[in-house]
Structures are given as structure tokens and as C-alpha cells.
Design an enzyme around this catalytic site. Sequence first.
Site, PDB file in Angstrom:
ATOM      1  N   ASP A 195      -3.402   8.167  -1.410  1.00  0.00           N
ATOM      2  CA  ASP A 195      -3.771   7.109  -0.457  1.00  0.00           C
ATOM      3  C   ASP A 195      -5.200   6.639  -0.754  1.00  0.00           C
ATOM      4  O   ASP A 195      -5.492   5.452  -0.871  1.00  0.00           O
ATOM      5  CB  ASP A 195      -3.669   7.701   0.960  1.00  0.00           C
ATOM      6  CG  ASP A 195      -4.122   6.743   2.049  1.00  0.00           C
ATOM      7  OD1 ASP A 195      -3.663   5.591   2.041  1.00  0.00           O
ATOM      8  OD2 ASP A 195      -4.924   7.168   2.907  1.00  0.00           O
ATOM      9  N   HIS A 248       0.819  -1.217   0.000  1.00  0.00           N
ATOM     10  CA  HIS A 248       0.000   0.000   0.000  1.00  0.00           C
ATOM     11  C   HIS A 248       0.855   1.270   0.000  1.00  0.00           C
ATOM     12  O   HIS A 248       0.732   2.094  -0.912  1.00  0.00           O
ATOM     13  CB  HIS A 248      -0.996  -0.048   1.164  1.00  0.00           C
ATOM     14  CG  HIS A 248      -1.712   1.231   1.405  1.00  0.00           C
ATOM     15  ND1 HIS A 248      -2.554   1.811   0.469  1.00  0.00           N
ATOM     16  CD2 HIS A 248      -1.692   2.088   2.451  1.00  0.00           C
ATOM     17  CE1 HIS A 248      -3.024   2.947   0.952  1.00  0.00           C
ATOM     18  NE2 HIS A 248      -2.512   3.141   2.147  1.00  0.00           N
ATOM     19  N   GLU A 274       0.369   5.599  12.845  1.00  0.00           N
ATOM     20  CA  GLU A 274      -0.926   5.127  13.334  1.00  0.00           C
ATOM     21  C   GLU A 274      -0.923   3.625  13.615  1.00  0.00           C
ATOM     22  O   GLU A 274      -1.529   3.175  14.571  1.00  0.00           O
ATOM     23  CB  GLU A 274      -2.026   5.433  12.311  1.00  0.00           C
ATOM     24  CG  GLU A 274      -2.346   6.896  12.173  1.00  0.00           C
ATOM     25  CD  GLU A 274      -3.030   7.484  13.408  1.00  0.00           C
ATOM     26  OE1 GLU A 274      -4.231   7.265  13.572  1.00  0.00           O
ATOM     27  OE2 GLU A 274      -2.349   8.156  14.206  1.00  0.00           O
ATOM     28  N   ASP A 275      -0.254   2.865  12.782  1.00  0.00           N
ATOM     29  CA  ASP A 275      -0.452   1.417  12.816  1.00  0.00           C
ATOM     30  C   ASP A 275       0.743   0.598  13.290  1.00  0.00           C
ATOM     31  O   ASP A 275       0.665  -0.617  13.347  1.00  0.00           O
ATOM     32  CB  ASP A 275      -0.821   0.905  11.404  1.00  0.00           C
ATOM     33  CG  ASP A 275      -2.091   1.565  10.903  1.00  0.00           C
ATOM     34  OD1 ASP A 275      -2.824   2.092  11.739  1.00  0.00           O
ATOM     35  OD2 ASP A 275      -2.320   1.551   9.688  1.00  0.00           O
ATOM     36  N   HIS A 281       3.475   6.888   5.678  1.00  0.00           N
ATOM     37  CA  HIS A 281       2.246   7.557   6.107  1.00  0.00           C
ATOM     38  C   HIS A 281       1.389   6.759   7.081  1.00  0.00           C
ATOM     39  O   HIS A 281       0.630   7.323   7.853  1.00  0.00           O
ATOM     40  CB  HIS A 281       1.419   8.033   4.905  1.00  0.00           C
ATOM     41  CG  HIS A 281       0.537   6.989   4.293  1.00  0.00           C
ATOM     42  ND1 HIS A 281       0.951   6.166   3.286  1.00  0.00           N
ATOM     43  CD2 HIS A 281      -0.752   6.635   4.549  1.00  0.00           C
ATOM     44  CE1 HIS A 281      -0.022   5.353   2.942  1.00  0.00           C
ATOM     45  NE2 HIS A 281      -1.078   5.604   3.692  1.00  0.00           N
ATOM     46  N   ASP A 334     -23.777  13.709 -26.576  1.00  0.00           N
ATOM     47  CA  ASP A 334     -22.418  14.245 -26.666  1.00  0.00           C
ATOM     48  C   ASP A 334     -21.460  13.419 -25.822  1.00  0.00           C
ATOM     49  O   ASP A 334     -20.822  13.902 -24.916  1.00  0.00           O
ATOM     50  CB  ASP A 334     -22.370  15.717 -26.256  1.00  0.00           C
ATOM     51  CG  ASP A 334     -23.194  15.971 -25.014  1.00  0.00           C
ATOM     52  OD1 ASP A 334     -23.848  15.029 -24.535  1.00  0.00           O
ATOM     53  OD2 ASP A 334     -23.173  17.105 -24.524  1.00  0.00           O
TER      54      ASP A 334
HETATM   55 MN    MN Z   1      -3.019   4.570   3.876  1.00  0.00          MN
END
Ligand code: MN
Length: 713
Positions: A147, A56, A84-85, A80, A267
Site C-alpha cells: 500500500d 489503488h 475506512e472509506d 483494504h 565503490d
Molecule cells: Mn491504501
Amino acid sequence: MADSETPSSVTSAELFKAAAEYLRPADLEQVQQAYQVAERAHAGQLRKSGEPYIIHPISVALILTEWHLDHQALSAALLHDTVEDTVVTSADIHTQFGQSISDLVEGVSKLDRLEFQTEQQAQAENFRKMLLAMARDVRVILIKLADRLHNMRTLKSMGSQKQRRIARETLDIYVPIANRLGLHKLYQELDDLGFRYLFPHRHAVLSKALRAARGNRREIVSKIQTALEQRLQSFDIEAQIKGREKHLSSIYQKMLEKSLSFSQVQDIYGFRVIVSDIPRCYLALGALHTLYKPIPGKFKDYIAIPKTNGYQSLHTTLFGPFGTPVEIQIRTQDMHKIAESGVASHWLYKSSASPLSEVQKKTHQWLQSLLEYQSESGDAIEFLEHIKVDLFPDAVYVFTPKGTIKSLPRGSTAVDFAYDVHTDIGHHCVAAKINDQLMSLRTLLSNGDRVEVITEEGASPNPAWLNYVVTAKARAKIRHYLRTLRQDDAKVLGERLLNQALRALNIEPNEVGTAQWDALIKQDRCHSRDEILAEIGLGKRLNFVVARTLLSKSGDESSPALAEGRTTITIRGSEGMAIQLAPCCRPIPGDPIIGLVKKGQGLLIHTQDCPTIRRSRSDPEKWIDVAWENLQAQLYEVAIKVLALNRRGVLATIATAIAEAQSNIDSVAIAKADGAYSEINFTVQVRDRQHLAVLMQNLREIPEVVRLTRLQN
Ligand code: MN
């Protein structure tokens, strides 16, 4: 962009190859280091699809290389999700990669923590503004959009309910942002993916119909293209002509808006004409109008009047052969670049020409107007390095407990918020929970805060609020309330406020004797006790001050008001009280402060962000609103921590810098010293915040100084 049908597993090698095409070797090395850190941090983690998680961040960074974003943005993209993880902290990133990259990562993480809940249209607009206001660097938004794009491309592995939720959020929030920033390609792909997952059935039917129509009309289209080319040639206009197909979701939008069936949307085909300069745009337009008649009312001159996202082109629709309307867009190459990549076109094309090419100048001007940013330097590179998005500088966006977003002026406090929700809530508020922490009513609100007002039935507006509310509504309502107070209401309110103050000092109101009251009345030349109570109610006196003065009249030696000597500091809202600057946070003039009444210690002045006071926030009645006032020249102690490289003489250099700022050193202590760095704690004397700022600036200019913190607690 990659085929969205099959999310392919990218490798770090692909990323490095793409980045090597435009990055300097040293910068590429940093991207590789960021990759190492991310790879280790995410080791063992899997995505929903079963792929290793690291796929990712690599994919996100790879999307950014399509815009030629710089090494800082690529590194931040790789990192990134680490904060957080994983176990990686933002301090780790700061130490290893420096301020800029850690700011970018922090910026993206902050956006990730925001949750968008409601499905109301107006809310979506506010949420977008909040996102833009929080991401103060354009690159943060670009990383966030990349992201989201990768998450949308791989949405297949999610459950259908989650797919719909994410698709809806993408359409409501990210698609309009991409559009606003002129990121046309990204915008189209996100828009189509959102449509596909939100309305899978409609998407399937429509794309089948489109494929069929494409087959049927192929011949007509190529006929028209040849006719256009020949006409331009006969006018001696050199041009590139490309057939252009509308993307699915925009066809769907058109069907919805005009209640058309697919076969009525004619169109579907358009052509893009790219010429060398602006005069030729108009020449080409004239030439094509001699080929087929223009449909009246369809001509738009976005060259003279660009769209707000910087887009420029001439648009016209012609009556084609067989009754087919033919949409034409005419633009220059530079306009085309901006039309495709918008805000990112600067990075994309910066190496292709001189530093201030036409494109860059335009991007530059456009960003300036878009972002309301005044660049002091004319250098485009520097401009973009320092660009900060402040699209909504005057507003702050916060959540109600139900997830509704309110927009308030900058500088608004919890009281402003309370009045904004409802006058009754304002009139009865006693404290606020901000992000689940109990906070004082005067706390300044920040973007993204979740604010809950705590009310009490018997509570009423505090006249002291007028010192800090900023919204006209709150001010008017408080004033109105105070004006309408009759003398005896004011007395009742005043008595209640005074009793609160007394109880905060562990004194029951009936313990205060007539002698004490008489002494106070005499001292202040008032007529009666009722007059004093009414004045408290009307905000002319402060309850805590009256409480203290009353106690000081008791003649009791152990009375807290007498226990401490007075300092020479003048603080509004504290008249007559013993004042101490809290030793934990050591406020200096200029710091936002708050007073805390403590038995036996008088009034303790803390900085508003002092962690100690945060802990005692559960008892809002003990706080007093105070402010610095009429300062005499005096010095205050401040503790600072310096992290410096171990070099010979570095301590002397620092000491000299402090002296040059005309400050004295009270104490020095080496807190930690390992191999390369030393952590040194100084206590220095300064006049006020501004003086401290000068001192800090002096220290920051020392090359060995790595980090500088003012110690509070
Ligand atoms: Mn992400």
C-alpha cells in the site's frame, strides 16, 4: 517492479492474469469476488491524480502477486480501504469472505488509523515496534508495505508539503520495516522514492551525476567483469556474475556518513556472484582473492553468521585495476531469493519445489528465530497459514496526548502509565481518558491506545491500586507513599476517602451519628474512629465497605445495604455489602470485573468491558476494585447468541452439545430466522469462564454453527 517515473493505470485483468499464474481457479474466483465488492464500494471515488480510486487497491494487490501471496492476502488487498472509506463494514466482509480475510482487512485498517506525528528518532523505533506488534499476521505488514509503495509511486500528484511528510514517514517507519523483513527490492525502491521526495534537489543532482559516471566507467566495469568470469572458469567454478549498482539513497547515505563528495564515492560498482552451493561460495572467494588483492577489514561472512533479517552472503572488497575498489557479494541461488524477497520468499517459491525445499526450511527457521515463534507442526504450509507475528510479546505501545510513544509491560493499566509519565501524575491521578473515552484507572492498555491521565490536585494514591499495577515503578512509588504516611496523614486520607464514599451514596458525612460510629467500633473491636480512618488511609479497609457498614448501623430500614439480600458469591473488596451480578453483562467467575455502587441496589458487579458501565464512567468515585475469590460451586447464567444454518435438527444438535458440556439451558428464543440462517438466543448455566469456553468450543464444532457470541447487554 514497475517504473516509478510513470504510475501506469493498471486494470483488473492484469491482476487476474498475474494471479492466475499461481493460484488455483477456486481461489482466483474469490479474488475476483473481492474485486467486485471493492469496485462497487469505491465507484465514483477518485484519487488525487484524478484516476478512479479502484486503481489503488488493484495496484496494491498486483504488487503482492510479485511475491505470489495467497488469495486471502490478494482479496484483503483489494478490500483494504473499503472499511475506512466506503459503506462496506467489516461485518459485511466477514459474512461474505470469512474470518481470515476480514482479519487481514481489519489488521490493515487498524494500522491506517495510527498516526505518526513526531520526528524524533527514538519515537520512530517505538512506532515501528507498535506497528509490528499490532499486525499479528505477516501478511498484514506485506499488504501495508505494498500500500505504501503504491502511494509512494503516485506521490507526484500530492502537494509538496504532503509529499515531504509522507516521504519522511516512509523513510522513518516503512523502510526499516522492509529492511528488517528482508524485502530488499521493496526496501530499495521505497528508500529511493523517500529520498527523492524528501530532498528533490539533491536527488536530481545526484542521479545526474550517477548517470554521467555510469557512462564514463562502463568500459572499466565490463573489463573487470570479464576478468572475474575468466578467473572463476580457470578454477572450474560455475557461476553467474552480475554487475550491480548501488541505489541512489545508499550512495547518498555513504556521502553523509563519511563526508564524501560524489566523486569520492568510488565503490558505486559491485558484482554479485551466484554459485550452486555453500562450499563453492568459499571456493569462489578464494579464487577471486587470487585475482585482485582483498582490502583488509572488508571481508564479512554472512553465511556463517546471517544478518538478523535472514540475509546470507560473503562480502569482500578488492583492489581493482586503476585503483577502483570492487565490491563482491557471493551467494547461492537460495540465498539470493531470500536476499531479494525476504519474508515473502516463502510464498514466492513455494510452488517451485517440494513442500519443504531448502529455501522454505531456511525461511521457516529464520522466521522462527525472527518472530520467536514456536511452531508445533513441522508442515511449512500450515506454519505460514497460522503464522502470527508477535515480535514484542511482552510490551504494549501507547501514545501520550502529545503523540509520544511509551513502551510498557503487557498488562499495564492507566495507573502504570501515569507513574511512568511522572510520579506526581501517578500520585494525583483520578481517571484516564483512553482514546477520548473516560475510563477507570485499572483499565488495561492496548497497543495504539492514546492515553490521557486526569489528575486532581487533592487526590492521592489509592492503596487498592497495588492490586493491579504491574510496573515496578508504580508499585514502588505507591508503597513508598503509603509507608511514609504518618498516622495522622493516613487518618486525613482515610477520612477523605470515606467522605467520598458517603457522598457517592448521597449521604453527607455529618449525617453519620456517634451511635453509628460506636456500633462499628464495637463490632470490629477497634479503639477509636481515628483508628478506622487511618486503616482506610493505609489500604487495610475499603472506604465503601466502611461507609455501607456505618449506614447499616443506623437502624433505618430503607438503608440501601439492607435493601437487598446477600448472594453467596464471594468477591474481594466487597465485604459486608449486598452484591448483585449486573443483569446487563452477567459476569461469571474468571471475567475481569468492576464494582459499581448504586443507591438502593448495593454493589453491582459488571464485567470490565460492559457497555453500561462505560456510560457511567464519568463518575469514577462510585467504582470499587473487586475480584472473584474463594468460589463455591455455583452456577451462573450466561446469554449466548448462535447464528446457525437452517438445517433439520440443528436446534437439537445444539442442545445436545450444551448438555454434553454439562450445562443446563435456562431458556431458548429464536431471535431471527430468514431463509438460510437462524439466530437463536440461549441462556445457559455455567460454573465459570473456563466452563463457558468448553461449551463454546463444543458449539463451534457443529458445522451448521456460523457465528457464536456471548451476549453482554
Ligand atoms: Mn491504501
